[in-house]
Design a protein around this motif. Sequence first.
Motif, PDB file in Angstrom:
ATOM      1  N   ALA A 299      37.125  -9.467-150.356  1.00 29.45           N
ATOM      2  CA  ALA A 299      38.366  -8.813-150.810  1.00 29.45           C
ATOM      3  C   ALA A 299      38.985  -7.951-149.715  1.00 29.45           C
ATOM      4  N   GLN A 305      44.517 -12.119-149.316  1.00 28.48           N
ATOM      5  CA  GLN A 305      44.467 -12.584-150.698  1.00 28.48           C
ATOM      6  C   GLN A 305      44.356 -14.105-150.785  1.00 28.48           C
ATOM      7  N   PHE A 308      40.803 -15.015-150.145  1.00 27.78           N
ATOM      8  CA  PHE A 308      39.985 -14.596-151.296  1.00 27.78           C
ATOM      9  C   PHE A 308      40.089 -15.630-152.422  1.00 27.78           C
ATOM     10  N   SER A 309      41.311 -15.971-152.775  1.00 31.89           N
ATOM     11  CA  SER A 309      41.520 -16.902-153.893  1.00 31.89           C
ATOM     12  C   SER A 309      40.986 -18.294-153.586  1.00 31.89           C
ATOM     13  N   THR A 337      39.767  -2.194-154.205  1.00 30.49           N
ATOM     14  CA  THR A 337      40.217  -3.337-153.388  1.00 30.49           C
ATOM     15  C   THR A 337      39.828  -4.646-154.057  1.00 30.49           C
ATOM     16  N   ALA A 341      42.230  -7.550-155.885  1.00 33.78           N
ATOM     17  CA  ALA A 341      42.181  -8.959-155.463  1.00 33.78           C
ATOM     18  C   ALA A 341      41.904  -9.876-156.655  1.00 33.78           C
ATOM     19  N   GLU A 344      45.071 -10.095-158.759  1.00 31.58           N
ATOM     20  CA  GLU A 344      46.058 -10.936-158.082  1.00 31.58           C
ATOM     21  C   GLU A 344      45.713 -12.410-158.248  1.00 31.58           C
ATOM     22  N   MET A 345      44.424 -12.740-158.087  1.00 32.30           N
ATOM     23  CA  MET A 345      43.988 -14.134-158.187  1.00 32.30           C
ATOM     24  C   MET A 345      44.158 -14.684-159.597  1.00 32.30           C
TER      25      MET A 345
END
Length: 353
Positions: A299, A305, A308-309, A337, A341, A344-345
């Motif tokens: 993250a 991002q 991460f995703s 953090t 993340a 957001e994902m």
Amino acid sequence: MPSANHPQPTLIHVLREAGAAIRLFDMGRRVSKLTGELFERIEQARIPYPLPFLHHAWIGILIWHPKQPEQNAIWFLKLPLDEQGFLVQAARDDLVQRLLQNAVNAKSGALEEDALKDNPFAFKPDQDKMAIFHALAAQSTGVSASSYFETAQDYINGELPLDRWTDLALQGLADLVVRLDDKSNANALAARIAELPLPALASISTLLEHLVPPVKVRDALSARLDQMLADSTTDPLVVAAVIRGLSNIQDEHFKQREVLKVLASKHALEAEVIVAIATRCSLALQAPEVLQPFLERLAAGKAGQAGFSRVLADLMFMPALRALIMQAFRNPQRSETLAAAIGEMFGQSFGGH
């Protein structure tokens, strides 16, 4: 079209009917041998593909005719998997139909490499995997190592100076690492690892991920990794390569310690390093005490991002990790953090659900 009484023959059956002997290899995350019996069960949708990578089964098939070596062939097939990890039957059936048609068209009735010409399921492995595939194929069929093997042996035995690493061919190094069951090769490599120039270390480590390195080689790599982690200027690509070299060791506790060591360093923020852990050490991530710091580093890392995703979408395709990741997401100790993340994902991928 096959009927209910005459189901579509399996790929293995078609190849054997053509009189070929075959060896199968998974070519996804790493090159490893598959048995014909296992692959038939996969083809018949009795079991999911055990080693999915990017939602596909990546297969290398070595086909040889002991009495007619000119008909030998190598195929690399990329077959799509469904959400449960089973082979998509329509794609498999289409491939078998193409091969059957090719067999009908071939004057001799033998299957040829042309069977894959313009085939949507064909792919070309990267250089490292191709080198290991050829080394394992030669070994499994009793063929000698390549002409480059001797130079690689001379180099690790100290018969060539360290700066002559540029003389080494990838195929020679691949032939060497598949022959580490020979104690003299293993001992020589273990002794040389501490002083290898970084490009040679990276090449050898990347090839080692396809085998189980002997304990002496494993320990030498671990010691070299300690040195590199202590130096913040070390090239992250080399750190990632050494992680890959240690990723197939059988002692999971040892592997978990190596991964935690890397996660505790600044190098874990580098995209190449965190991706090497994600794609090569997924078994180590099944330990919650390893998974949580991994998610935190992912993250906070330089992959951002999108990285991460993408990494998590791939890991969550593995049933064993999906539940553990979801559990880690709910950890009340997670950082802001990581929480951001995750939000957001899931907002992007699942419409906020």
